[in-house]
Write a protein that holds these residues in place. Structure first.
Motif, PDB file in Angstrom:
ATOM      1  N   GLU A   1       0.827  -1.206   0.000  1.00  0.00           N
ATOM      2  CA  GLU A   1       0.000   0.000   0.000  1.00  0.00           C
ATOM      3  C   GLU A   1       0.860   1.255   0.000  1.00  0.00           C
ATOM      4  N   ILE A   2       1.941   1.244   0.761  1.00  0.00           N
ATOM      5  CA  ILE A   2       2.842   2.394   0.801  1.00  0.00           C
ATOM      6  C   ILE A   2       3.438   2.630  -0.585  1.00  0.00           C
ATOM      7  N   ALA A   3       3.912   1.550  -1.204  1.00  0.00           N
ATOM      8  CA  ALA A   3       4.486   1.666  -2.543  1.00  0.00           C
ATOM      9  C   ALA A   3       3.453   2.164  -3.543  1.00  0.00           C
ATOM     10  N   LEU A   4       2.198   1.723  -3.391  1.00  0.00           N
ATOM     11  CA  LEU A   4       1.133   2.157  -4.283  1.00  0.00           C
ATOM     12  C   LEU A   4       0.881   3.657  -4.163  1.00  0.00           C
ATOM     13  N   ALA A   5       0.893   4.180  -2.933  1.00  0.00           N
ATOM     14  CA  ALA A   5       0.655   5.609  -2.727  1.00  0.00           C
ATOM     15  C   ALA A   5       1.726   6.455  -3.398  1.00  0.00           C
ATOM     16  N   PHE A   6       2.947   5.962  -3.418  1.00  0.00           N
ATOM     17  CA  PHE A   6       4.038   6.719  -4.013  1.00  0.00           C
ATOM     18  C   PHE A   6       4.192   6.451  -5.510  1.00  0.00           C
ATOM     19  N   GLY A   7       3.556   5.422  -6.013  1.00  0.00           N
ATOM     20  CA  GLY A   7       3.682   5.098  -7.429  1.00  0.00           C
ATOM     21  C   GLY A   7       4.944   4.337  -7.757  1.00  0.00           C
ATOM     22  N   VAL A   8       5.432   3.529  -6.811  1.00  0.00           N
ATOM     23  CA  VAL A   8       6.631   2.723  -7.021  1.00  0.00           C
ATOM     24  C   VAL A   8       6.215   1.253  -7.098  1.00  0.00           C
ATOM     25  N   PRO A   9       6.520   0.553  -8.176  1.00  0.00           N
ATOM     26  CA  PRO A   9       6.174  -0.872  -8.253  1.00  0.00           C
ATOM     27  C   PRO A   9       6.809  -1.658  -7.102  1.00  0.00           C
TER      28      PRO A   9
ATOM     29  N   ASN B   1      10.595  -1.329 -13.897  1.00  0.00           N
ATOM     30  CA  ASN B   1      11.356  -0.084 -13.894  1.00  0.00           C
ATOM     31  C   ASN B   1      10.844   0.879 -14.965  1.00  0.00           C
ATOM     32  N   ALA B   2      10.492   0.343 -16.131  1.00  0.00           N
ATOM     33  CA  ALA B   2       9.935   1.184 -17.187  1.00  0.00           C
ATOM     34  C   ALA B   2       8.600   1.786 -16.758  1.00  0.00           C
ATOM     35  N   ALA B   3       7.762   1.008 -16.083  1.00  0.00           N
ATOM     36  CA  ALA B   3       6.480   1.516 -15.598  1.00  0.00           C
ATOM     37  C   ALA B   3       6.691   2.593 -14.543  1.00  0.00           C
ATOM     38  N   PHE B   4       7.706   2.419 -13.706  1.00  0.00           N
ATOM     39  CA  PHE B   4       8.035   3.418 -12.687  1.00  0.00           C
ATOM     40  C   PHE B   4       8.398   4.752 -13.332  1.00  0.00           C
TER      41      PHE B   4
END
Length: 382
Positions: free
Chosen positions: A283-291, A310-313
């Motif tokens: 959830e934390i990673a989702l809030a920041f937009g980090v896969p 990494n490309a999606a990031f």
């Protein structure tokens, strides 16, 4: 006959302003608006004590800062322009990437980033201001007319100059219920951060107590006999001193008459806190937009491989942030330097090289395109 006769003789308004400005101004024009959240607690619990949030902020800030900002004048790149020199060396203490990292980091932790321009007529230095020390002063129309910077009980007000240019740029993330301040990913992830930190604290306490609820001492009484308060406290103190903690793990327990040891163990359901901790991390990673895959968080493999994640990031998080900042700098510094445009030089980012190679391969295979069209579609000059 005029097309709209009722408009004949009416002068156009000389001042353009928002018609909803007076309503916003009711919130308190001329007075500083305090940040509506506890930034210190968010920074301490989220960035200071949570490894996942810390890594997310660092990854975004460092990745976005690695895309240098370049300056175009009338559509032509000009690395000798004063603004280009500011982007490379914004102030005597920081390099361009170091300054940008501070701006992006503030944006991720506070939802707001403030940049002050210093100079007589044109900006000669750019400084990043700590967001928790900045207070917005709304004007008569409700929009910021000045910024108060306070530290150590002292405050300085930075207002608009005579020609209306503001020497402070505020970069903020969208906030659905606040007109002046942005909403940070750290605040959106606050609940998940609390769960993740509490899971770590619980696990630490469990390790301090031999890594499991090891068992219970049962007093085999006769005729209703019970331990006295003194005996109970003495037994409790002996267990705490001689058998609790990782250093005493596995140490044999010597029991006196009347005491029986009943071993205990945790059920698989009791161990679900590990799965809960991983869910909170996602959830934390989702809030920041980090896969999550880039952070090493176990779970469902959303992306086929690390390169795809990494490309999606970069596509979903870093590039929009870099372009947002470049656009804000263009609008702000454009009030002092005519005809400039600040852009993020994505061609200088090694992480995007595979996508550039694939684009060039597709354009090269398109035989119906001219060289000029290929260059334009690739985003390079003729």
């Amino acid at each position: 006959m005029p097309k709209f006769p009722w408009r004949v003789g009416r002068a156009a308004p000389e001042i353009k302003d928002s018609r909803v400005g007076p309503l916003i101004a009711v919130t308190g024009a001329g007075r500083p608006r305090w940040t509506p959240r506890d930034y210190a607690s968010l920074a301490a619990e989220g960035f200071g004590k949570n490894a996942v949030a810390y890594r997310c902020v660092r990854m975004i800030a460092e990745a976005a800062a690695s895309a240098p900002l370049v300056v175009f004048v009338d559509g032509v790149r000009n690395d000798a322009h004063p603004v280009a020199r500011l982007m490379a060396k914004p102030n005597p203490e920081q390099s361009g990437p170091e300054w940008l990292e501070g701006v992006y980091g503030a944006l991720q932790t506070a939802g707001n980033a403030y940049v002050e321009a210093v100079g007589d007529e044109t900006p000669g230095e750019l400084w990043s201001l700590r967001p928790d020390r900045v207070r917005i002063v709304p004007g008569r129309a409700g929009w910021p007319e000045a910024y108060d910077y306070a530290v150590g009980g002292r405050s300085v007000r930075i207002g608009r100059e005579a020609d209306g240019w503001m020497p402070v740029m505020q970069l903020k993330l969208f906030h659905p219920t606040d007109d002046h301040y942005g909403f940070s990913p750290l605040e959106a992830a606050a609940f998940a951060i609390d769960v993740h930190n509490s899971s770590g604290a619980w696990n630490k306490a469990l390790l301090d107590n031999a890594a499991r609820p090891s068992g219970a001492l049962v007093f085999s009484s006769k005729d209703g006999e019970r331990l006295t308060e003194m005996q109970f406290q003495a037994l409790k103190a002996e267990l705490g001193e001689a058998h609790a903690g990782a250093a005493n793990a596995g140490r044999p327990l010597v029991l006196e008459g009347g005491l029986d040891w009943k071993p205990m163990s945790m059920t698989p359901a009791d161990m679900d806190f590990i799965a809960g901790k991983h869910a909170a991390a996602r959830e934390i990673a989702l809030a920041f937009g980090v896969p999550p895959q880039l952070l090493g968080i176990p779970g469902d493999a959303t992306y086929a491989n690390y390169r795809e994640a990494n490309a999606a990031f970069w596509r979903g998080t870093v590039i929009p942030l870099a372009r947002k900042t470049a656009g804000a700098l263009t609008g702000w510094l454009g009030g002092r330097f005519d005809g400039i445009r600040v852009e993020a030089d994505l061609d200088a980012v090694p992480a995007l090289q595979p996508e550039r190679d694939a684009l060039w391969a597709r354009l090269s295979a398109a035989s119906f395109l001219t060289d000029e069209e290929r260059r334009r579609m690739a985003g390079v000059g003729a």
